[in-house]
Design an enzyme around this catalytic site. Sequence first.
Site, PDB file in Angstrom:
ATOM      1  N   GLU A   1       0.810  -1.227   0.000  1.00  0.00           N
ATOM      2  CA  GLU A   1       0.000   0.000   0.000  1.00  0.00           C
ATOM      3  C   GLU A   1       0.845   1.279   0.000  1.00  0.00           C
ATOM      4  OE1 GLU A   1      -4.268  -0.433   1.648  1.00  0.00           O
ATOM      5  OE2 GLU A   1      -2.917  -0.805   3.329  1.00  0.00           O
TER       6      GLU A   1
ATOM      7  N   HIS B   1      -4.478   1.184  10.705  1.00  0.00           N
ATOM      8  CA  HIS B   1      -5.791   0.550  10.873  1.00  0.00           C
ATOM      9  C   HIS B   1      -6.262   0.774  12.299  1.00  0.00           C
ATOM     10  CE1 HIS B   1      -3.949  -2.430   7.743  1.00  0.00           C
ATOM     11  NE2 HIS B   1      -4.338  -1.312   7.175  1.00  0.00           N
TER      12      HIS B   1
ATOM     13  N   HIS C   1     -11.486  -0.066   6.632  1.00  0.00           N
ATOM     14  CA  HIS C   1     -10.058  -0.351   6.452  1.00  0.00           C
ATOM     15  C   HIS C   1      -9.188   0.397   7.460  1.00  0.00           C
ATOM     16  CE1 HIS C   1      -6.474  -0.268   3.338  1.00  0.00           C
ATOM     17  NE2 HIS C   1      -6.065  -0.430   4.585  1.00  0.00           N
TER      18      HIS C   1
ATOM     19  N   HIS D   1      -0.327   5.801   7.481  1.00  0.00           N
ATOM     20  CA  HIS D   1      -1.512   4.978   7.223  1.00  0.00           C
ATOM     21  C   HIS D   1      -1.596   3.923   8.307  1.00  0.00           C
ATOM     22  CE1 HIS D   1      -4.499   2.326   5.666  1.00  0.00           C
ATOM     23  NE2 HIS D   1      -3.629   1.350   5.443  1.00  0.00           N
TER      24      HIS D   1
HETATM   25 MN    MN Z   1      -4.024  -0.762   5.089  1.00  0.00          MN
END
Ligand code: MN
Length: 263
Positions: A97, A118, A187, A116
């Site tokens: 990602e 979760h 997500h 980024h």
């Molecule tokens: Mn992710």
Amino acid sequence: MESALEPPVFKQMIEPRNNMSTSLTQLIEDLATANQILANEGVFDGFGHISVRHPENPERFFIARSMAPASVTAQDIVECDLNGDVHDAQGRKSYLERFIHSAIYKKRPDVNSVVHSHSPAIIPFGVTGARLRPICHMSGFLGSNVPTFEIRNTLGETSDMLIRNQSIGESLADTLGNNTVALLRGHGNVVVADSIQLAVFRAYYTEGNAKLQADAMRMSFGMGLGEPVYLSEEEARNSAETNAGQVERPWNVWKSKLPKQTH
Ligand code: MN
């Protein structure tokens, strides 16, 4: 003539590090520390990544190779371009990602660090349509708009939910727009800032805000008290500005809490 026994790859490994300026070396150390802090503070688990734009080449950024963030050291950092291609003398791979980062750096010249994660308290906001809003002064940076990226608008209902190429990354960057945080439905989230320390601060307090806001909403609506009181746009902007000058303090606290590295 070079001996067949000479390991040329080893040379390539060492040379770029030796040629680095002190500030670049420090930046990469900070990026490794940021990975460890975000894992230690529960923003990252086995997944999640933080990157920093190359200060001398805005078309490149640094990110860890594909590995658990808690274990990242300066030796694990690789360089990537704004199309998501990794440039590493050792041929190491980075995260699937990484396009979250490449697409945002491409679209947002003001951004120097991207996280980024979760982090779990965010997820309910991305799936219910409840707006994530600044509930306390530490999260004024959320501002008046935290958009949600709906991957179905780009890929329909059959994707694996991941930002696995530049084109999906660009759709996400479009959704983020000029905001500081975007949620990824079902997500996680993405947080941007102009420095590693501020990005860590914002990722930490984005998760904290989600917990507090959910508590406040449960209390308010459960007791029939109506909408909780959020920061006004101006309160949010002013507190964000004040806090941006204070990031060193929590950074040092979080750093001091890190377990001793065994490698
Ligand atoms: Mn992710």
